[in-house]
Structure formats: C-alpha cells, structure tokens
Motif scaffolding. Structure first.
Motif, short mmCIF file in Angstrom:
data_model
loop_
_atom_site.label_atom_id
_atom_site.label_comp_id
_atom_site.label_asym_id
_atom_site.label_seq_id
_atom_site.Cartn_x
_atom_site.Cartn_y
_atom_site.Cartn_z
N CYS A 1 19.41 0.26 12.54
CA CYS A 1 20.14 -0.52 13.55
C CYS A 1 19.69 -1.98 13.62
CB CYS A 1 20.00 0.13 14.92
SG CYS A 1 20.70 1.77 15.02
N GLY A 2 19.62 -2.67 12.50
CA GLY A 2 19.28 -4.08 12.48
C GLY A 2 17.81 -4.41 12.56
N ARG A 3 16.97 -3.41 12.55
CA ARG A 3 15.52 -3.64 12.56
C ARG A 3 14.89 -2.76 11.49
NH1 ARG A 3 16.52 -0.05 16.90
NH2 ARG A 3 15.18 1.78 16.78
N VAL A 4 13.59 -2.89 11.30
CA VAL A 4 12.88 -1.99 10.40
C VAL A 4 11.90 -1.15 11.21
CG1 VAL A 4 13.14 -3.32 8.29
CG2 VAL A 4 11.17 -3.72 9.74
N ASP A 5 11.88 0.11 10.93
CA ASP A 5 10.90 1.02 11.50
C ASP A 5 9.87 1.30 10.42
OD1 ASP A 5 12.46 1.14 13.79
OD2 ASP A 5 13.52 2.93 13.14
N PHE A 6 8.61 1.41 10.82
CA PHE A 6 7.55 1.63 9.84
C PHE A 6 6.55 2.64 10.38
CE2 PHE A 6 5.94 -1.75 12.52
CZ PHE A 6 4.63 -1.40 12.73
N TRP A 7 5.82 3.25 9.48
CA TRP A 7 4.66 4.04 9.84
C TRP A 7 3.62 3.87 8.75
CZ3 TRP A 7 9.16 6.14 8.18
CH2 TRP A 7 9.12 7.06 7.13
N LEU A 8 2.38 3.93 9.17
CA LEU A 8 1.23 3.75 8.30
C LEU A 8 0.34 4.97 8.42
CD1 LEU A 8 0.30 0.19 9.61
CD2 LEU A 8 1.63 0.67 7.57
N ASP A 9 -0.07 5.51 7.31
CA ASP A 9 -0.98 6.64 7.30
C ASP A 9 -2.41 6.13 7.21
OD1 ASP A 9 1.22 8.41 7.17
OD2 ASP A 9 1.31 8.14 5.00
N SER B 1 0.82 -1.20 0.00
CA SER B 1 0.00 0.00 0.00
C SER B 1 0.87 1.26 0.00
CB SER B 1 -0.90 0.00 1.23
OG SER B 1 -1.58 1.22 1.34
N SER B 2 0.36 2.31 -0.63
CA SER B 2 1.09 3.59 -0.65
C SER B 2 1.09 4.26 0.71
CB SER B 2 0.48 4.52 -1.69
OG SER B 2 -0.86 4.81 -1.37
N SER B 3 0.28 3.79 1.66
CA SER B 3 0.25 4.38 3.00
C SER B 3 1.27 3.75 3.95
CB SER B 3 -1.15 4.26 3.60
OG SER B 3 -1.48 2.92 3.81
N VAL B 4 2.08 2.81 3.45
CA VAL B 4 3.10 2.13 4.27
C VAL B 4 4.47 2.73 3.97
CG1 VAL B 4 4.21 -0.07 4.79
CG2 VAL B 4 1.77 -0.01 4.23
N HIS B 5 5.20 3.05 5.02
CA HIS B 5 6.55 3.61 4.89
C HIS B 5 7.49 2.78 5.75
CE1 HIS B 5 4.46 7.06 3.18
NE2 HIS B 5 3.62 6.93 4.19
#
Length: 84
Positions: A45-53, A36-40
């Motif tokens: 540091c060895g993990r993934v950070d995400f944010w969703l609109d 989805s285009s709302s996923v960033h």
C-alpha cells in the motif's frame, strides 16, 4: 537476500540506520546492512514493510516513501513447534 530494489533512497537510508542501531542486539553479523540475508522487504500500500532476523529478537517495521515510519522489536519464541 532482501530485494533492495523495492526501497527508494530515503527508505534505504532509514533502514540502514535501523540496522546499524540494532547491531548490538545480534542483528547483521555480516555487516552487510540492507544487503544482509537477515533482512526481508515487501511492498504494501505505497510503503515498504520489513522484518529483520536477529539472534534473540525479530524487528518489524513499516516505512513510508519519505523514510518515516515505525518499527518495533519482539523477542523470538522457542524455535521448536509442539503439536498436541
């Protein structure tokens, strides 16, 4: 669109579960999940950070390589910025 190449399979599965759980709050209208285009997504540091609109909320989180992690919701603020 999020760079899903940053996710390993465990992280992708966990993020998909989170998006599915948040659909009723106005996230992922297109039903494309992690595409989805709302996923960033960013690596950090060895993990993934995400944010969703979403419509009224923003979801933020961080997932370790095994898919475990934390996420939280916050209500979006007024979309207009006022400068005095």
């Amino acid at each position: 669109m999020a760079n899903i190449d940053l996710l390993n399979p465990k992280q992708a599965n966990r993020l998909e579960e989170i998006i599915e759980a948040l659909r009723f709050l106005g996230f992922d209208h297109s039903h494309l999940g992690i595409r989805s285009s709302s996923v960033h997504i960013e690596q950090h540091c060895g993990r993934v950070d995400f944010w969703l609109d979403g419509d009224e909320f923003v979801a933020n989180g961080s997932l370790k390589s095994d898919g475990a992690g934390v996420w939280w919701l916050r209500r979006g603020g007024n979309p207009l910025m006022h400068i005095a």
